[in-house]
Design a protein around this motif. Structure first.
Motif, PDB file in Angstrom:
ATOM      1  N   TYR A 174      77.019 118.810  32.652  1.00  0.00           N
ATOM      2  CA  TYR A 174      76.202 120.189  32.938  1.00  0.00           C
ATOM      3  C   TYR A 174      75.821 121.244  33.395  1.00  0.00           C
ATOM      4  O   TYR A 174      75.143 121.720  34.169  1.00  0.00           O
ATOM      5  N   LEU A 175      77.260 121.507  33.302  1.00  0.00           N
ATOM      6  CA  LEU A 175      77.870 122.678  33.865  1.00  0.00           C
ATOM      7  C   LEU A 175      77.612 124.084  32.375  1.00  0.00           C
ATOM      8  O   LEU A 175      79.021 125.626  32.072  1.00  0.00           O
ATOM      9  N   SER A 176      78.116 123.287  30.874  1.00  0.00           N
ATOM     10  CA  SER A 176      77.987 123.750  29.761  1.00  0.00           C
ATOM     11  C   SER A 176      77.266 123.583  28.748  1.00  0.00           C
ATOM     12  O   SER A 176      76.994 122.328  28.639  1.00  0.00           O
ATOM     13  N   ALA A 177      77.127 124.363  27.972  1.00  0.00           N
ATOM     14  CA  ALA A 177      75.776 124.432  26.956  1.00  0.00           C
ATOM     15  C   ALA A 177      76.841 124.157  25.941  1.00  0.00           C
ATOM     16  O   ALA A 177      78.390 124.497  25.248  1.00  0.00           O
ATOM     17  N   ILE A 178      76.573 122.580  25.318  1.00  0.00           N
ATOM     18  CA  ILE A 178      77.511 122.193  24.433  1.00  0.00           C
ATOM     19  C   ILE A 178      76.360 122.500  22.413  1.00  0.00           C
ATOM     20  O   ILE A 178      77.550 122.608  21.495  1.00  0.00           O
ATOM     21  N   GLU A 179      75.640 122.945  22.609  1.00  0.00           N
ATOM     22  CA  GLU A 179      74.920 123.085  21.315  1.00  0.00           C
ATOM     23  C   GLU A 179      73.731 123.491  21.382  1.00  0.00           C
ATOM     24  O   GLU A 179      72.944 123.289  22.153  1.00  0.00           O
ATOM     25  N   TYR A 180      73.351 124.007  20.583  1.00  0.00           N
ATOM     26  CA  TYR A 180      71.644 125.044  20.636  1.00  0.00           C
ATOM     27  C   TYR A 180      71.686 125.148  19.422  1.00  0.00           C
ATOM     28  O   TYR A 180      71.431 124.610  18.712  1.00  0.00           O
ATOM     29  N   THR A 181      69.695 125.598  19.286  1.00  0.00           N
ATOM     30  CA  THR A 181      68.630 124.453  18.240  1.00  0.00           C
ATOM     31  C   THR A 181      68.230 125.773  18.379  1.00  0.00           C
ATOM     32  O   THR A 181      67.125 125.454  19.200  1.00  0.00           O
ATOM     33  N   GLU A 182      68.021 126.662  17.599  1.00  0.00           N
ATOM     34  CA  GLU A 182      66.853 127.773  17.492  1.00  0.00           C
ATOM     35  C   GLU A 182      65.930 127.383  16.840  1.00  0.00           C
ATOM     36  O   GLU A 182      65.775 126.317  15.606  1.00  0.00           O
ATOM     37  N   LEU A 183      65.008 126.903  17.199  1.00  0.00           N
ATOM     38  CA  LEU A 183      62.808 126.647  17.168  1.00  0.00           C
ATOM     39  C   LEU A 183      62.412 127.997  17.029  1.00  0.00           C
ATOM     40  O   LEU A 183      62.553 129.492  17.626  1.00  0.00           O
ATOM     41  N   PHE A 184      61.458 128.137  15.852  1.00  0.00           N
ATOM     42  CA  PHE A 184      60.363 129.869  15.800  1.00  0.00           C
ATOM     43  C   PHE A 184      60.995 130.249  15.648  1.00  0.00           C
ATOM     44  O   PHE A 184      60.554 131.557  16.296  1.00  0.00           O
ATOM     45  N   LYS A 185      62.251 130.350  15.194  1.00  0.00           N
ATOM     46  CA  LYS A 185      62.683 131.509  14.480  1.00  0.00           C
ATOM     47  C   LYS A 185      61.631 133.606  14.564  1.00  0.00           C
ATOM     48  O   LYS A 185      61.167 133.214  13.748  1.00  0.00           O
ATOM     49  N   TYR A 186      62.175 134.341  15.016  1.00  0.00           N
ATOM     50  CA  TYR A 186      61.482 135.645  14.716  1.00  0.00           C
ATOM     51  C   TYR A 186      59.979 135.497  15.556  1.00  0.00           C
ATOM     52  O   TYR A 186      59.216 136.365  15.211  1.00  0.00           O
ATOM     53  N   GLN A 187      59.593 134.278  16.469  1.00  0.00           N
ATOM     54  CA  GLN A 187      58.379 134.177  16.422  1.00  0.00           C
ATOM     55  C   GLN A 187      57.138 134.207  18.185  1.00  0.00           C
ATOM     56  O   GLN A 187      55.915 134.472  18.522  1.00  0.00           O
ATOM     57  N   GLY A 188      58.677 134.633  18.357  1.00  0.00           N
ATOM     58  CA  GLY A 188      57.953 135.296  19.998  1.00  0.00           C
ATOM     59  C   GLY A 188      56.850 134.149  21.169  1.00  0.00           C
ATOM     60  O   GLY A 188      56.345 134.512  21.528  1.00  0.00           O
ATOM     61  N   ARG A 189      58.467 133.263  20.548  1.00  0.00           N
ATOM     62  CA  ARG A 189      57.944 131.810  21.582  1.00  0.00           C
ATOM     63  C   ARG A 189      58.261 131.713  23.025  1.00  0.00           C
ATOM     64  O   ARG A 189      59.700 132.196  23.331  1.00  0.00           O
ATOM     65  N   GLU A 190      57.299 132.004  24.059  1.00  0.00           N
ATOM     66  CA  GLU A 190      57.854 131.174  25.293  1.00  0.00           C
ATOM     67  C   GLU A 190      57.109 130.121  26.221  1.00  0.00           C
ATOM     68  O   GLU A 190      56.101 129.605  26.071  1.00  0.00           O
ATOM     69  N   ALA A 191      57.677 130.212  27.541  1.00  0.00           N
ATOM     70  CA  ALA A 191      57.233 129.427  28.268  1.00  0.00           C
ATOM     71  C   ALA A 191      57.618 127.061  27.485  1.00  0.00           C
ATOM     72  O   ALA A 191      55.933 126.814  27.818  1.00  0.00           O
ATOM     73  N   PRO A 192      57.875 126.665  26.949  1.00  0.00           N
ATOM     74  CA  PRO A 192      57.803 125.596  26.043  1.00  0.00           C
ATOM     75  C   PRO A 192      57.551 124.750  27.543  1.00  0.00           C
ATOM     76  O   PRO A 192      58.256 124.540  28.186  1.00  0.00           O
ATOM     77  N   ALA A 193      56.420 123.850  26.438  1.00  0.00           N
ATOM     78  CA  ALA A 193      56.234 122.528  27.433  1.00  0.00           C
ATOM     79  C   ALA A 193      56.113 121.270  26.699  1.00  0.00           C
ATOM     80  O   ALA A 193      55.756 121.460  25.710  1.00  0.00           O
ATOM     81  N   ILE A 194      57.235 120.332  26.880  1.00  0.00           N
ATOM     82  CA  ILE A 194      57.196 119.223  25.826  1.00  0.00           C
ATOM     83  C   ILE A 194      57.553 117.387  26.423  1.00  0.00           C
ATOM     84  O   ILE A 194      58.031 117.026  27.727  1.00  0.00           O
ATOM     85  N   VAL A 195      57.076 117.262  25.612  1.00  0.00           N
ATOM     86  CA  VAL A 195      56.397 115.906  26.623  1.00  0.00           C
ATOM     87  C   VAL A 195      56.688 114.131  24.495  1.00  0.00           C
ATOM     88  O   VAL A 195      55.919 115.110  23.724  1.00  0.00           O
ATOM     89  N   LYS A 196      57.179 113.955  24.659  1.00  0.00           N
ATOM     90  CA  LYS A 196      57.428 112.906  24.104  1.00  0.00           C
ATOM     91  C   LYS A 196      55.725 111.436  23.934  1.00  0.00           C
ATOM     92  O   LYS A 196      56.021 110.790  24.964  1.00  0.00           O
ATOM     93  N   VAL A 197      55.581 111.725  23.540  1.00  0.00           N
ATOM     94  CA  VAL A 197      53.978 109.920  23.175  1.00  0.00           C
ATOM     95  C   VAL A 197      54.314 109.240  22.079  1.00  0.00           C
ATOM     96  O   VAL A 197      54.291 110.328  20.904  1.00  0.00           O
ATOM     97  N   ASP A 198      54.293 108.508  22.023  1.00  0.00           N
ATOM     98  CA  ASP A 198      54.263 107.091  21.255  1.00  0.00           C
ATOM     99  C   ASP A 198      55.682 108.225  19.964  1.00  0.00           C
ATOM    100  O   ASP A 198      55.331 107.668  18.452  1.00  0.00           O
ATOM    101  N   GLY A 199      56.634 108.050  20.219  1.00  0.00           N
ATOM    102  CA  GLY A 199      57.613 108.299  19.379  1.00  0.00           C
ATOM    103  C   GLY A 199      57.684 109.799  18.485  1.00  0.00           C
ATOM    104  O   GLY A 199      58.315 110.198  17.442  1.00  0.00           O
ATOM    105  N   LEU A 200      56.524 110.753  19.533  1.00  0.00           N
ATOM    106  CA  LEU A 200      56.353 112.368  19.205  1.00  0.00           C
ATOM    107  C   LEU A 200      56.938 112.818  20.003  1.00  0.00           C
ATOM    108  O   LEU A 200      55.915 112.627  20.655  1.00  0.00           O
TER     109      LEU A 200
END
Length: 151
Positions: free
Chosen positions: A15-41
């Motif tokens: 947990y001391l370094s990032a080894i992969e980065y995935t960009e989501l919602f490029k240039y849409q100005g999103r913040e404060a994400p809260a993610i939960v997995k429910v029934d495989g989604l």
């Protein structure tokens, strides 16, 4: 400009370094994400980058964290009940699961007095029932909640 990229980082085993980065919602100005997995989604709630001003909460869903996120869809009212997503808590009990939205109510009335707002939400088929409940009772043993009329 600031906050134009929302991304996910895969961390190393220590947990001391990032080894992969995935960009989501490029240039849409999103913040404060809260993610939960429910029934495989996966379901992500997030807000727009608008400083301290409340704005709509938007939902996106995907079967994968790194791709396939649905278009952002507004849930709740136009100011996310004066909150910004912080997390989604799972309360698993003997009779079921309840998901609790935890949101920050900033500047209420000033920054030192900001509050944490919690209310039940539900997820099904890429949709989220996002309705503010100012009073509810949570039974942590059963995992069930009900509306409360008490003061």
């Amino acid at each position: 400009s600031i906050n134009q990229r929302l991304g996910l980082f895969k961390l190393s085993d220590d947990y001391l370094s990032a080894i992969e980065y995935t960009e989501l919602f490029k240039y849409q100005g999103r913040e404060a994400p809260a993610i939960v997995k429910v029934d495989g989604l996966y379901h992500m709630l997030s807000s727009a980058c608008m400083g301290w001003d409340p704005n709509p909460c938007k939902l996106s869903s995907s079967k994968s964290l790194t791709e396939g996120w649905s278009d952002l869809k507004q849930i709740g009212d136009d100011i996310a009940f004066d909150t910004q997503a912080a997390s989604i808590l799972k309360v698993k009990g003997s009779e079921g699961m309840t998901y609790l939205y935890v949101g920050d109510r900033w500047m209420d009335p000033g920054l030192p007095e900001s509050k944490t707002i919690v209310f039940p939400v539900s997820f099904k088929d890429g949709e989220c029932t996002f309705e503010y409940k100012p009073k509810f009772e949570m039974n942590f043993k059963t995992g069930k909640w009900r509306e409360s009329n008490s003061n």
